[in-house]
Design a protein around this motif. Structure first.
Motif, PDB file in Angstrom:
ATOM      1  N   PRO A  48       0.851  -1.333  -0.053  1.00  0.00           N
ATOM      2  CA  PRO A  48      -0.072   0.100   0.007  1.00  0.00           C
ATOM      3  C   PRO A  48       0.970   1.206   0.106  1.00  0.00           C
ATOM      4  O   PRO A  48       0.245   2.367  -0.072  1.00  0.00           O
ATOM      5  N   ARG A  49       2.070   0.977   0.081  1.00  0.00           N
ATOM      6  CA  ARG A  49       3.110   2.345   0.227  1.00  0.00           C
ATOM      7  C   ARG A  49       3.526   2.773  -1.263  1.00  0.00           C
ATOM      8  O   ARG A  49       4.273   3.811  -1.272  1.00  0.00           O
ATOM      9  N   VAL A  50       3.157   1.789  -2.080  1.00  0.00           N
ATOM     10  CA  VAL A  50       3.507   2.175  -3.371  1.00  0.00           C
ATOM     11  C   VAL A  50       2.178   2.727  -4.103  1.00  0.00           C
ATOM     12  O   VAL A  50       1.265   2.330  -4.287  1.00  0.00           O
ATOM     13  N   HIS A  51       2.515   3.912  -5.099  1.00  0.00           N
ATOM     14  CA  HIS A  51       1.377   4.531  -5.882  1.00  0.00           C
ATOM     15  C   HIS A  51       1.371   4.047  -7.226  1.00  0.00           C
ATOM     16  O   HIS A  51       2.398   3.696  -7.596  1.00  0.00           O
ATOM     17  N   VAL A  52       0.306   3.835  -7.942  1.00  0.00           N
ATOM     18  CA  VAL A  52       0.193   3.363  -9.135  1.00  0.00           C
ATOM     19  C   VAL A  52      -0.716   4.086 -10.027  1.00  0.00           C
ATOM     20  O   VAL A  52      -1.666   4.933  -9.629  1.00  0.00           O
ATOM     21  N   ARG A  53      -0.070   4.389 -11.324  1.00  0.00           N
ATOM     22  CA  ARG A  53      -1.163   4.884 -12.390  1.00  0.00           C
ATOM     23  C   ARG A  53      -0.749   4.004 -13.494  1.00  0.00           C
ATOM     24  O   ARG A  53       0.209   3.646 -13.954  1.00  0.00           O
ATOM     25  N   ARG A  54      -1.995   3.707 -14.136  1.00  0.00           N
ATOM     26  CA  ARG A  54      -2.229   2.899 -15.343  1.00  0.00           C
ATOM     27  C   ARG A  54      -1.770   3.842 -16.551  1.00  0.00           C
ATOM     28  O   ARG A  54      -2.096   5.176 -16.675  1.00  0.00           O
ATOM     29  N   LEU A  55      -0.822   3.273 -17.403  1.00  0.00           N
ATOM     30  CA  LEU A  55      -0.219   4.079 -18.430  1.00  0.00           C
ATOM     31  C   LEU A  55      -0.868   3.775 -19.845  1.00  0.00           C
ATOM     32  O   LEU A  55      -1.242   4.583 -20.499  1.00  0.00           O
ATOM     33  N   LEU A  56      -1.052   2.478 -19.894  1.00  0.00           N
ATOM     34  CA  LEU A  56      -1.731   2.103 -21.289  1.00  0.00           C
ATOM     35  C   LEU A  56      -2.125   0.577 -21.316  1.00  0.00           C
ATOM     36  O   LEU A  56      -1.835  -0.070 -20.083  1.00  0.00           O
ATOM     37  N   HIS A  57      -2.877   0.278 -22.295  1.00  0.00           N
ATOM     38  CA  HIS A  57      -3.296  -1.052 -22.393  1.00  0.00           C
ATOM     39  C   HIS A  57      -2.895  -1.704 -23.719  1.00  0.00           C
ATOM     40  O   HIS A  57      -2.847  -0.713 -24.499  1.00  0.00           O
ATOM     41  N   ASP A  58      -2.333  -2.854 -23.776  1.00  0.00           N
ATOM     42  CA  ASP A  58      -1.832  -3.093 -25.321  1.00  0.00           C
ATOM     43  C   ASP A  58      -2.321  -4.590 -25.319  1.00  0.00           C
ATOM     44  O   ASP A  58      -2.725  -5.326 -24.304  1.00  0.00           O
ATOM     45  N   GLU A  59      -2.636  -5.258 -26.633  1.00  0.00           N
ATOM     46  CA  GLU A  59      -2.741  -6.593 -26.785  1.00  0.00           C
ATOM     47  C   GLU A  59      -1.757  -7.325 -27.238  1.00  0.00           C
ATOM     48  O   GLU A  59      -0.503  -6.917 -27.688  1.00  0.00           O
ATOM     49  N   TYR A  60      -1.763  -8.648 -27.096  1.00  0.00           N
ATOM     50  CA  TYR A  60      -0.560  -9.637 -27.932  1.00  0.00           C
ATOM     51  C   TYR A  60      -1.023  -9.815 -29.217  1.00  0.00           C
ATOM     52  O   TYR A  60      -2.272 -10.112 -29.357  1.00  0.00           O
ATOM     53  N   VAL A  61      -0.044  -9.905 -30.096  1.00  0.00           N
ATOM     54  CA  VAL A  61      -0.119 -10.350 -31.470  1.00  0.00           C
ATOM     55  C   VAL A  61       0.807 -11.307 -31.550  1.00  0.00           C
ATOM     56  O   VAL A  61       1.773 -11.539 -30.965  1.00  0.00           O
ATOM     57  N   VAL A  62       0.567 -12.348 -32.724  1.00  0.00           N
ATOM     58  CA  VAL A  62       1.604 -13.136 -33.148  1.00  0.00           C
ATOM     59  C   VAL A  62       2.271 -12.731 -34.235  1.00  0.00           C
ATOM     60  O   VAL A  62       1.982 -11.906 -35.203  1.00  0.00           O
ATOM     61  N   VAL A  63       3.771 -13.020 -34.126  1.00  0.00           N
ATOM     62  CA  VAL A  63       4.710 -12.276 -35.041  1.00  0.00           C
ATOM     63  C   VAL A  63       5.622 -13.584 -35.764  1.00  0.00           C
ATOM     64  O   VAL A  63       5.934 -14.476 -34.905  1.00  0.00           O
ATOM     65  N   ALA A  64       5.768 -13.192 -37.073  1.00  0.00           N
ATOM     66  CA  ALA A  64       6.703 -14.215 -37.725  1.00  0.00           C
ATOM     67  C   ALA A  64       7.671 -13.414 -38.740  1.00  0.00           C
ATOM     68  O   ALA A  64       7.339 -12.288 -38.936  1.00  0.00           O
ATOM     69  N   ARG A  65       8.452 -14.008 -39.440  1.00  0.00           N
ATOM     70  CA  ARG A  65       9.466 -13.347 -40.227  1.00  0.00           C
ATOM     71  C   ARG A  65       8.794 -13.044 -41.487  1.00  0.00           C
ATOM     72  O   ARG A  65       7.745 -13.795 -41.906  1.00  0.00           O
ATOM     73  N   THR A  66       9.004 -12.103 -42.367  1.00  0.00           N
ATOM     74  CA  THR A  66       8.540 -11.845 -43.653  1.00  0.00           C
ATOM     75  C   THR A  66       8.631 -13.237 -44.265  1.00  0.00           C
ATOM     76  O   THR A  66       9.752 -13.664 -44.129  1.00  0.00           O
ATOM     77  N   GLY A  67       7.779 -13.539 -45.161  1.00  0.00           N
ATOM     78  CA  GLY A  67       7.885 -14.565 -46.059  1.00  0.00           C
ATOM     79  C   GLY A  67       7.432 -16.034 -45.243  1.00  0.00           C
ATOM     80  O   GLY A  67       7.400 -17.065 -45.917  1.00  0.00           O
ATOM     81  N   HIS A  68       7.168 -16.041 -44.037  1.00  0.00           N
ATOM     82  CA  HIS A  68       6.925 -17.269 -43.255  1.00  0.00           C
ATOM     83  C   HIS A  68       5.577 -17.824 -43.640  1.00  0.00           C
ATOM     84  O   HIS A  68       4.623 -16.990 -44.173  1.00  0.00           O
ATOM     85  N   GLN A  69       5.604 -19.203 -43.894  1.00  0.00           N
ATOM     86  CA  GLN A  69       4.391 -19.902 -44.398  1.00  0.00           C
ATOM     87  C   GLN A  69       3.112 -19.546 -43.455  1.00  0.00           C
ATOM     88  O   GLN A  69       1.942 -19.624 -44.054  1.00  0.00           O
ATOM     89  N   VAL A  70       3.378 -19.136 -42.180  1.00  0.00           N
ATOM     90  CA  VAL A  70       2.114 -18.936 -41.492  1.00  0.00           C
ATOM     91  C   VAL A  70       1.401 -17.639 -41.941  1.00  0.00           C
ATOM     92  O   VAL A  70       0.172 -17.443 -41.634  1.00  0.00           O
ATOM     93  N   LEU A  71       2.097 -16.653 -42.828  1.00  0.00           N
ATOM     94  CA  LEU A  71       1.508 -15.433 -43.029  1.00  0.00           C
ATOM     95  C   LEU A  71       0.485 -15.652 -44.226  1.00  0.00           C
ATOM     96  O   LEU A  71      -0.209 -14.857 -44.694  1.00  0.00           O
ATOM     97  N   ALA A  72       0.657 -16.691 -45.000  1.00  0.00           N
ATOM     98  CA  ALA A  72      -0.184 -16.968 -46.116  1.00  0.00           C
ATOM     99  C   ALA A  72      -1.532 -17.236 -45.813  1.00  0.00           C
ATOM    100  O   ALA A  72      -2.489 -17.477 -46.606  1.00  0.00           O
TER     101      ALA A  72
END
Length: 185
Positions: A43-67
């Motif tokens: 309770p001795r630590v103050h908190v302020r929310r900065l932002l919300h972010d989502e997770y995304v799936v990332v792969a290299r350019t040309g990866h078969q999963v991007l097809a």
């Protein structure tokens, strides 16, 4: 962090910023401010929310999963992308980053460093879940792409935290305001 460093270099050229691992907020602790995905229990630590972010799936350019577009969590699970229980975060505060290889065995690699992970992804057939804001920045600099998906892989809130002993300090208030402005931009 880069936008904050640019802002500080402009507004306060003499300021020194030290980036460290886990902060110590207890009496005598060394951290002035922490930016983390979890809220402290003290309770001795103050908190302020900065932002919300989502997770995304990332792969290299040309990866078969991007097809193709991942349209269900079952399909993503079959690819080894979402082996998580509902409601759990793929990246826990202070925990390892989780990466899966594009093979039937799907061996696991853990990295505490987003930049090492980004280089690994750009040069291999590995795939990972990363925060969306980071993935967008990495797309600008490396041969990485966000995998189209209609699967909600979750998100997180990022908080700024500081010990109560810094609450009234004018320099600290200025710094917290700058951090909030940069995070809100």
């Amino acid at each position: 962090l880069p936008p904050l460093c640019l802002r500080l270099a402009s507004d306060a050229p003499g300021i020194r910023l030290q980036v460290a691992g886990r902060p110590a907020f207890d009496v005598g602790g060394v951290a002035d401010v922490s930016i983390a995905a979890s809220q402290p229990a003290s309770p001795r630590v103050h908190v302020r929310r900065l932002l919300h972010d989502e997770y995304v799936v990332v792969a290299r350019t040309g990866h078969q999963v991007l097809a193709r577009e991942l349209s269900s969590s079952a399909e993503g699970g079959a690819l080894g992308l979402f082996p998580l229980a509902p409601g759990t975060l793929p990246l826990q505060q202070g925990g390892p980053l989780i990466v899966w290889q594009w093979t039937n065995e799907q061996p696991r690699v853990e990295s505490q460093n987003y930049f090492a992970l980004a280089l690994l992804l750009a040069q291999t057939d590995w795939i990972a879940m990363l925060p969306r804001l980071l993935a967008l920045e990495l797309e600008r600099h490396l041969a990485l792409r966000i995998v189209p998906t209609h699967v909600d892989v979750g998100g997180f809130d990022l908080y700024m935290q500081w010990h109560e002993r810094f609450q009234g300090d004018s320099g600290h208030r200025w710094f917290r305001r700058v951090v909030h402005e940069v995070a809100s931009a």
